[in-house]
Design an enzyme around this catalytic site. Structure first.
Site, short mmCIF file in Angstrom:
data_model
loop_
_atom_site.label_atom_id
_atom_site.label_comp_id
_atom_site.label_asym_id
_atom_site.label_seq_id
_atom_site.Cartn_x
_atom_site.Cartn_y
_atom_site.Cartn_z
N HIS A 138 -3.23 6.06 3.88
CA HIS A 138 -4.11 5.00 3.41
C HIS A 138 -3.70 3.63 3.97
O HIS A 138 -4.52 2.88 4.51
CB HIS A 138 -4.10 4.99 1.88
CG HIS A 138 -5.10 4.09 1.24
ND1 HIS A 138 -4.81 2.79 0.89
CD2 HIS A 138 -6.37 4.31 0.86
CE1 HIS A 138 -5.87 2.25 0.31
NE2 HIS A 138 -6.84 3.15 0.28
N ASP B 268 0.84 -1.19 0.00
CA ASP B 268 0.00 0.00 0.00
C ASP B 268 0.88 1.24 0.00
O ASP B 268 1.95 1.26 -0.63
CB ASP B 268 -0.93 -0.03 1.21
CG ASP B 268 -2.28 0.60 0.94
OD1 ASP B 268 -2.32 1.84 0.83
OD2 ASP B 268 -3.28 -0.12 0.84
N SER C 112 -11.14 -0.45 -0.71
CA SER C 112 -9.82 -0.55 -0.07
C SER C 112 -9.93 -1.01 1.37
O SER C 112 -9.02 -1.67 1.89
CB SER C 112 -9.13 0.82 -0.09
OG SER C 112 -8.63 1.13 -1.35
#
Length: 534
Positions: free
Chosen positions: A150, A114, A407
């Site tokens: 994220h 990620d 996600s």
């Protein structure tokens, strides 16, 4: 039959006889429309498997400030996320703890590919994997710098372990180990002047250092205009999903299919993880042929799956540049999402909302495997130095929005895979994926799957307790037969009951006959005449 008709019939039969074998021989992926659409990829080309160079594929420079806290400190979110309750995660964790005598997911390694993962006090089992964006600027091991925020939130859903009893949030497998790989970032861009230091950047009007853009609050960062920084609402330093999440090969950002393929191959080759979570996607129009980058990822995921690794990927978020697959024929998609496209080796995850319905942004497709909660997300605050949680993101000026996206549905499934791995250590990667699919809450569709939620919303308790016909040998324990606690059988003769019922029936018949006779006699009796009138 005329000669002409016999000739026509013979020609038709001959034509069918010649064409049928050809139609059978053409593989499904090659049966494309004239528009070039296809629902499944071509066969794997293992010659496209590339080695892991363990470094960025090009030079990148930081172009935006990193995510920071925007709402202050010491805010305690006591409520449990709805998805945590919906999936009955506390029960699932208790099942694993009781079966293993240890923690929930202990000893299982989950690779998070990620934007990196920032250290957090509630993420105790965090390891460095690698950095494919840039050397860290904060003296952290590779992969443990998350400028976007994220990856930290994704990792939190998998394995967060708060030490505050007032906090309701907890990761799916809180005792699993996270191995972080920074593979992409929207706060970095290709460096066209590799010999020059990164240009100055500002956050909230404050001049920045010429070598390291300062960190600023999410709400104070200006939108990116030009320079390939992306476009649209939410294209700022935040982990939100309104702009489609973290997209690979996006202009003006860091992250390519090539480095994704390298990381997957490297993890499998070095045995660095049992599960790989990829909440990153490449979305493109479903036309043309498979690209080289897609072939590299396809070869890598196949290589890893054959090594016994579970590979989880987000199904993707529909945006203006990633249109929803809402066409009448599902086998001719408008959009292809990689890695989910390679469904033979990748378990892709769609998102549902708190009503239990499919989230509107979740991309549909024949490759969708299962679904999990993807809205109103609560997870670890990704800001450096934070020790709390986050449930909002600032994507456009001071506008706060909920954290959502496929996600964040994918890590729910990656966490479940860690629990299954801990409870059934003899299951290989494909066995774990099969158990998750077979125990999901299947939709009412042919074969128990559709293009919206795949085989259905995951059911962690069932995945950890069900006995599957498809599992053989010692792959999963078979529960011992339980003796039914029923009263003793009545072995007395049924004759008295039969006689009683027969007598009752005979009496009813006799009564009906008597009533019929009496009614007939009364109807046929002459009417009595009264006295004559004068």
């Amino acid at each position: 039959m005329s000669v002409a008709r016999r000739t026509t019939t013979a020609l038709l039969a001959g034509t069918i006889g010649v064409l049928s074998p050809l139609a059978i021989a053409v593989p499904g992926w090659a049966q494309q429309s004239t528009d070039g659409y296809f629902a499944t990829p071509p066969p794997v080309d293992m010659s496209k498997l590339i080695p892991d160079e363990r470094k960025p594929d090009k030079s990148y420079k930081q172009s935006k400030g990193c995510v920071q806290r925007s709402l202050g400190e010491n805010i305690v979110l006591k409520n449990r996320p709805w998805g945590q309750e919906y999936l009955q995660l506390s029960k699932a964790q208790d099942i694993v703890k009781a079966a293993t005598g240890g923690g929930a997911g202990k000893g299982v390694r989950v690779a998070v590919v990620d934007t990196g993962v920032t250290r957090h006090p509630w993420l105790p089992n965090l390891q460095s994997g690698g950095d494919y964006v840039a050397p860290t600027t904060k003296n952290q091991p590779p992969g443990l710098e998350d400028c976007d925020g994220h990856g930290t939130e994704v990792a939190g859903i998998i394995a967060a372990k708060p030490d505050n009893p007032e906090v309701g949030f907890v990761g799916v497998a809180p005792d699993a180990t996270i191995v972080s790989y920074r593979q992409l970032s929207e706060n970095y861009e290709p460096n066209t002047e590799t010999s020059a230091p990164p240009p100055a950047s500002s956050t909230g009007g404050t001049p920045s250092s010429s070598t390291n853009p300062p960190s600023g609050t999410q709400s104070s960062l200006p939108p990116s205009n030009g320079g390939g920084g992306g476009s649209g609402e939410g294209d700022q330093t935040s982990p939100g999903q309104s702009n489609g999440g973290r997209q690979l090969e996006k202009a003006g950002t860091a992250g390519t299919l090539k480095t994704l393929a390298e990381i997957i191959r490297g993890i499998a080759e070095r045995g660095e993880a049992d599960i790989i979570n990829m909440s990153v996607d490449n979305c493109r129009q479903a036309t043309g042929s498979i690209t080289e980058g897609e072939q590299q990822v396809q070869a890598a995921v196949h290589f890893a799956a054959e090594k016994g690794i579970v590979i989880i990927a987000a199904a993707g978020n529909a945006t203006d540049t990633c249109p929803q697959n809402d066409q009448p024929n599902a086998q001719k998609p408008k959009t292809i999402v990689t890695p989910p496209w390679f469904a033979d080796d990748v378990l892709s995850v769609g998102a549902i909302d708190d009503t239990g319905g499919v989230a509107p942004f979740s991309v549909h497709g024949p490759w969708v495997g299962v679904a999990a909660p993807g809205t109103k997300i609560i997870s670890l605050d990704p800001a450096e130095g934070s020790g709390g949680l986050a449930n909002l993101t600032f994507e456009s000026g001071d506008k706060a929005s909920e954290i959502q996206g496929t996600s964040f549905a994918a890590p729910y499934v990656a966490g479940l895979a860690a629990l299954v791995k801990a409870k059934y250590p003899n299951l290989n990667g494909r066995g774990i994926v099969n158990r998750i699919k077979e125990t999901a809450q299947h939709p009412a569709a042919p074969g128990g799957r559709d293009n919206f939620v795949g085989f259905g919303v995951i059911d962690p308790v069932a995945a950890l307790t069900a006995t599957l016909p498809s599992e053989v040998g010692g792959m999963a324990p078979i529960p011992s037969q339980q003796m039914a606690q029923l009263p003793p059988a009545n072995d007395r003769s049924p004759t008295p009951v039969i006689v009683a019922l027969a007598g009752t029936g005979g009496g009813v018949v006799a009564l009906l006959i008597t009533l019929f006779v009496m009614h007939t006699i009364r109807r046929n009796r002459p009417a009595e005449t009264g006295p004559a009138r004068r």
